[in-house]
Motif scaffolding. Structure first.
Motif, mmCIF file in Angstrom:
data_model
loop_
_atom_site.group_PDB
_atom_site.id
_atom_site.type_symbol
_atom_site.label_atom_id
_atom_site.label_comp_id
_atom_site.label_asym_id
_atom_site.label_seq_id
_atom_site.Cartn_x
_atom_site.Cartn_y
_atom_site.Cartn_z
ATOM 1 N N ILE A 1 1.047 -1.292 -0.104
ATOM 2 C CA ILE A 1 -0.191 0.148 0.189
ATOM 3 C C ILE A 1 0.943 0.896 0.208
ATOM 4 C CG2 ILE A 1 -1.829 1.012 1.173
ATOM 5 C CD1 ILE A 1 -2.990 -1.374 2.016
ATOM 6 N N THR A 2 0.683 2.065 -0.846
ATOM 7 C CA THR A 2 1.465 3.432 -1.093
ATOM 8 C C THR A 2 0.803 3.934 -1.243
ATOM 9 O OG1 THR A 2 0.724 3.394 -3.606
ATOM 10 C CG2 THR A 2 3.107 2.578 -2.805
ATOM 11 N N PRO A 3 1.046 5.318 -0.120
ATOM 12 C CA PRO A 3 0.789 6.681 -0.019
ATOM 13 C C PRO A 3 -0.045 7.152 -1.258
ATOM 14 C CG PRO A 3 3.180 7.014 1.078
ATOM 15 C CD PRO A 3 2.770 5.685 0.245
ATOM 16 N N LEU A 4 -1.593 7.597 -1.449
ATOM 17 C CA LEU A 4 -2.410 8.238 -1.820
ATOM 18 C C LEU A 4 -1.299 10.323 -1.929
ATOM 19 C CD1 LEU A 4 -5.545 6.299 -1.801
ATOM 20 C CD2 LEU A 4 -3.155 5.930 -3.086
ATOM 21 N N LYS B 1 0.322 12.457 6.399
ATOM 22 C CA LYS B 1 0.882 10.924 7.306
ATOM 23 C C LYS B 1 -0.967 11.046 8.026
ATOM 24 C CE LYS B 1 1.255 14.022 11.704
ATOM 25 N NZ LYS B 1 2.237 13.521 12.543
ATOM 26 N N ASN B 2 -1.447 11.311 8.436
ATOM 27 C CA ASN B 2 -2.978 10.770 8.979
ATOM 28 C C ASN B 2 -3.793 10.163 7.578
ATOM 29 O OD1 ASN B 2 -2.610 11.924 10.883
ATOM 30 N ND2 ASN B 2 -3.172 13.836 10.027
ATOM 31 N N ASP B 3 -3.705 10.894 6.304
ATOM 32 C CA ASP B 3 -4.803 10.098 5.347
ATOM 33 C C ASP B 3 -3.966 9.038 4.840
ATOM 34 O OD1 ASP B 3 -6.421 12.133 5.081
ATOM 35 O OD2 ASP B 3 -5.079 13.120 3.030
ATOM 36 N N TYR B 4 -2.427 8.768 5.502
ATOM 37 C CA TYR B 4 -1.829 6.900 5.074
ATOM 38 C C TYR B 4 -2.478 6.003 5.548
ATOM 39 C CZ TYR B 4 2.343 3.433 3.811
ATOM 40 O OH TYR B 4 1.899 2.857 3.307
ATOM 41 N N GLU B 5 -2.028 6.723 6.965
ATOM 42 C CA GLU B 5 -2.121 5.647 8.152
ATOM 43 C C GLU B 5 -3.895 5.357 8.132
ATOM 44 O OE1 GLU B 5 -3.300 6.395 13.310
ATOM 45 O OE2 GLU B 5 -3.159 7.846 11.817
ATOM 46 N N ASN B 6 -4.522 6.245 7.911
ATOM 47 C CA ASN B 6 -6.304 5.948 7.715
ATOM 48 C C ASN B 6 -6.462 4.540 6.045
ATOM 49 O OD1 ASN B 6 -6.869 7.729 9.803
ATOM 50 N ND2 ASN B 6 -7.480 9.210 8.518
ATOM 51 N N ASP C 1 6.619 13.273 9.652
ATOM 52 C CA ASP C 1 6.147 14.643 9.209
ATOM 53 C C ASP C 1 5.234 14.736 7.568
ATOM 54 O OD1 ASP C 1 8.507 14.220 7.765
ATOM 55 O OD2 ASP C 1 9.138 16.268 7.994
ATOM 56 N N SER C 2 5.354 13.204 7.877
ATOM 57 C CA SER C 2 4.579 12.997 5.711
ATOM 58 C C SER C 2 4.544 11.344 5.706
ATOM 59 C CB SER C 2 5.888 13.377 4.992
ATOM 60 O OG SER C 2 7.090 12.376 4.591
ATOM 61 N N ALA C 3 3.759 11.167 5.056
ATOM 62 C CA ALA C 3 3.673 9.183 4.852
ATOM 63 C C ALA C 3 4.463 8.498 4.150
ATOM 64 C CB ALA C 3 2.328 9.836 3.249
ATOM 65 N N ASP C 4 5.362 9.329 4.149
ATOM 66 C CA ASP C 4 7.047 8.179 3.185
ATOM 67 C C ASP C 4 7.183 8.208 4.637
ATOM 68 O OD1 ASP C 4 6.008 8.328 0.648
ATOM 69 O OD2 ASP C 4 6.861 10.170 0.078
ATOM 70 N N LYS C 5 7.541 9.570 5.514
ATOM 71 C CA LYS C 5 8.427 9.253 6.932
ATOM 72 C C LYS C 5 7.513 8.411 7.761
ATOM 73 C CE LYS C 5 11.625 10.614 9.426
ATOM 74 N NZ LYS C 5 13.032 10.357 9.254
ATOM 75 N N LEU C 6 5.864 7.955 7.619
ATOM 76 C CA LEU C 6 5.698 7.431 8.709
ATOM 77 C C LEU C 6 6.113 5.690 8.272
ATOM 78 C CD1 LEU C 6 3.627 6.129 10.309
ATOM 79 C CD2 LEU C 6 1.684 6.790 8.913
ATOM 80 N N ARG C 7 6.674 5.705 7.217
ATOM 81 C CA ARG C 7 6.599 4.538 5.930
ATOM 82 C C ARG C 7 7.710 4.187 6.721
ATOM 83 N NH1 ARG C 7 5.721 3.839 -0.389
ATOM 84 N NH2 ARG C 7 5.809 1.414 0.804
#
Length: 173
Positions: A77-80, A84-89, A138-144
Motif C-alpha cells: 500500500i503506497t501513499p496516495l 500522514k493521517n490519510d496514509y494512516e487511515n 511529518d509525511s506519509a513517506d516518513k511514516l513508512r
C-alpha cells in the motif's frame, strides 16, 4: 402354607431373580457400549468432514496475518498523498477490511487462537498510531520509514500470532 413349600418357592425364585438381574446388567452394559461406539463413529465421521474446513480457516487466517504484516503491508500500500493521517487511515482501513472479510473463520478455531489473532491486529494498528503521533513523522513517506525502522528493532505482532497458528495446526495431527 408349610415352610417346605416356602423354601421350595424361594429356591426357584432367588436363582431366577439373580439370573434376571445379571442378564439385565449385561444387556444394559452391552447396549450402552453399542451406543457409545455409534456416537464415536459419528463423531469420527464429523471430524473427517470438519478437518478440511478447520485447516482452511487456519490457512485463511495465516494469509491474513501475512497480509497485515507491516513490512508487506507498507510495500503493498503506497501513499496516495503526502498527508500522514490519510496514509494512516488507509493502512488501518485495509487491515480492518481484511479482518472483516475473515472474521467468520473464528468458528473453526480455538478461542485462544482467535484472541491472539485479534490481539495481533490491534497491536499492529497501535504501532501505526504510535508511529504517526511521533515527532519524527511529518509525511506519509516518513511514516513508512519510521514503521519499517521500528520493525527492525522488534518483531511484528503478526509473526507471533502466525507462530501460534502453526503450533495449533501441528496439534491437530
Amino acid at each position: 402354607m408349610d415352610s417346605t413349600k416356602i423354601i421350595e418357592i424361594l429356591a426357584y425364585t432367588i436363582p431366577s431373580l439373580i439370573t434376571g438381574s445379571v442378564a439385565y446388567f449385561l444387556f444394559d452394559s452391552y447396549f450402552k457400549d453399542q451406543q457409545n461406539t455409534r456416537r464415536w463413529l459419528l463423531q469420527k465421521e464429523a471430524q473427517k468432514d470438519a478437518l478440511p474446513l478447520r485447516l482452511q480457516a487456519y490457512e485463511r487466517m495465516a494469509l491474513y496475518l501475512e497480509r497485515i504484516n507491516l513490512t508487506k503491508l507498507l510495500i503493498r500500500i503506497t501513499p496516495l498523498s503526502q498527508d500522514k493521517n490519510d496514509y494512516e487511515n488507509l493502512i488501518m482501513a485495509q487491515i480492518e477490511q481484511e479482518f472483516e472479510h475473515n472474521s467468520t473463520q473464528q468458528i473453526y478455531m480455538s478461542d485462544e487462537c482467535w484472541t491472539i489473532i485479534v490481539t495481533a491486529k490491534n497491536a499492529t494498528i497501535q504501532m501505526i498510531r504510535a508511529a504517526n503521533k511521533s515527532d519524527r513523522v511529518d509525511s506519509a513517506d516518513k511514516l513508512r520509514e519510521v514503521l519499517l525502522n521500528d520493525l527492525m528493532e522488534k518483531q511484528s505482532p503478526s509473526n507471533a500470532a502466525l507462530a501460534y497458528i502453526k503450533n495449533e495446526v501441528g496439534q491437530l495431527w
